[in-house]
Enzyme design. Structure first.
Site, PDB file in Angstrom:
ATOM      1  N   CYS A 294       0.828  -1.213   0.000  1.00 47.71           N
ATOM      2  CA  CYS A 294       0.000   0.000   0.000  1.00 47.71           C
ATOM      3  C   CYS A 294       0.861   1.260   0.000  1.00 47.71           C
ATOM      4  CB  CYS A 294      -0.916   0.047   1.220  1.00 47.71           C
ATOM      5  SG  CYS A 294      -2.266  -1.146   1.188  1.00 47.71           S
TER       6      CYS A 294
ATOM      7  N   HIS B   5       9.715  15.594  36.525  1.00 48.44           N
ATOM      8  CA  HIS B   5      10.148  16.008  35.185  1.00 48.44           C
ATOM      9  C   HIS B   5       9.863  17.468  34.869  1.00 48.44           C
ATOM     10  CE1 HIS B   5      11.391  11.941  34.307  1.00 48.44           C
ATOM     11  NE2 HIS B   5      10.252  11.501  34.805  1.00 48.44           N
TER      12      HIS B   5
ATOM     13  N   CYS C  17       8.339   4.040  34.777  1.00 48.94           N
ATOM     14  CA  CYS C  17       8.297   5.124  35.762  1.00 48.94           C
ATOM     15  C   CYS C  17       7.192   4.854  36.788  1.00 48.94           C
ATOM     16  CB  CYS C  17       8.031   6.464  35.078  1.00 48.94           C
ATOM     17  SG  CYS C  17       9.527   7.425  34.741  1.00 48.94           S
TER      18      CYS C  17
ATOM     19  N   CYS D  78      -3.602  -1.241  10.855  1.00 49.58           N
ATOM     20  CA  CYS D  78      -3.260  -1.531   9.454  1.00 49.58           C
ATOM     21  C   CYS D  78      -3.181  -3.040   9.244  1.00 49.58           C
ATOM     22  CB  CYS D  78      -1.916  -0.906   9.088  1.00 49.58           C
ATOM     23  SG  CYS D  78      -2.043   0.556   8.054  1.00 49.58           S
TER      24      CYS D  78
END
Lengths: 244, 106
Positions: free
Chosen positions: A66, A164, A205, A97
């Site tokens: 494809c 973070h 985490c 897919c």
């Protein structure tokens, strides 16, 4: 004139104080050299595997049947997750897919084959800026992701943002806390001695703060992915990255 | 079938020292780790690496269970003649994987 103004804005934008840092910028020079040399970066092994899988007929049809050459995927990974009936990560797109177009079985999360396919697709976008998809449905998904990012969880009662956002750049025991930008997934992590997806990293985490990890492919993890990719918008993709 | 990444300069002036870098995909299972049922996973490592230059051995390494997965080896040789570098990895099953690279000495 408008085009000129837009071009100027694009030029000026990076000059603004952008104190976002990829994990690449804060890791050691040895690991940086390893990532940058395609004959020393073990992630390239998965990219090569992915190139072979791209043209292998699974369920009667290959990806290439494809999409043509895998190079046509340039820029695709920089947009994910997207919205197509539901929020969809790159891994989920590949599996959709496989089931709807190839008539093949979905690949298990963290299987070497799925990692190889995501690695080869994301590798086509190496060096391109992360460009979060403009689909309006994704707004709510990112907002949910941000809520989860700021929500305390686990026995340690810590939110992602507390490390973070609030304490990035400081140390947790011997390790530098990165800002947590998903710039190079799937990554080759030296600690894992192998390749891993962003969802593996997130679950890792969660285990570290002694929370029960969300399931692979769950809405929570995809929402977190969507938020983190938007948070890292504009930063270049590095796949396959090497991380300590 | 392991996958390999090999970095050898295409052409080197005669008499100079050049660097060879090899990476091979391998789990390097130590033999000390238990599986889900508690039994030890059998050891499965590459234990010997040999590089030959036009048939002559120029580098050999013994590998042990403490070596990480996907072992990366970097070493040097002296450019004498144009020809072929061959790399042989031998694992615990006795399988030998071989790759080759051409080098031109100027």
């Amino acid at each position: 004139m408008r085009r000129l103004a837009l071009a100027l804005a694009l030029v000026v934008l990076p000059a603004e104080a952008d104190d976002r840092r990829s994990g690449f910028d804060v890791m050691g020079p040895d690991t940086q050299a390893m990532q940058q040399d395609d004959t020393a970066n073990p992630g390239i092994l998965w990219v090569r595997d992915g190139e072979a899988l791209w043209t292998r007929a699974d369920g009667g049809k290959s990806c290439a049947a494809c999409h043509g050459a895998v190079e046509s995927m340039r820029g695709a990974a920089a947009r994910y997750p997207v919205f197509d009936g539901a929020p969809l990560s790159l891994e989920q797109r590949i599996n959709r897919c496989r089931t709807t177009h190839q008539g093949a079985t979905p690949l298990a999360y963290e299987s070497q084959e799925l990692l190889a396919l995501t690695a080869v697709v994301a590798h086509q976008s190496r060096g391109l800026p992360i460009t979060p998809d403009a689909d309006p449905h994704l707004g709510a998904v990112r907002a949910e992701g941000e809520r989860l990012f700021r929500q305390r969880q686990g026995q340690l009662d810590l939110a992602c943002s507390q490390c973070h956002d609030d304490n990035a750049g400081k140390r947790l025991a011997g390790n530098l806390i990165p800002q947590g930008h998903p710039t190079g997934y799937p990554v080759y992590r030296l600690e894992w001695q192998g390749m891993g997806s962003l969802q593996r990293r997130l679950r890792n985490c969660q285990g570290a703060v002694r929370a029960e990890p969300y399931a692979y492919g769950s809405a929570e993890l995809v929402a977190l992915e969507a938020y983190l990719m938007a948070r890292a918008g504009g930063m270049p993709l590095e796949t396959p990255a090497v991380r300590p | 079938m392991p996958r390999t990444l090999i970095n050898v300069p295409q052409s080197v002036p005669r008499g100079t020292v050049f660097e060879i870098k090899t990476l091979v995909s391998h789990p390097m299972e130590t033999g000390f780790r238990p599986d889900e049922s508690g039994r030890l996973r059998p050891r499965d490592i590459i234990h010997t690496f040999v590089c030959t230059y036009n048939g002559e051995e120029v580098f050999r390494a013994e590998l042990f269970p403490a070596i990480a997965a996907n072992p990366f080896l970097s070493f040097t040789a002296v450019a004498t003649e144009s020809g072929e570098l061959a790399f042989h990895w031998t694992d615990d099953h006795g399988a030998i994987h071989t790759e080759t690279a051409r080098i031109t000495v100027t």
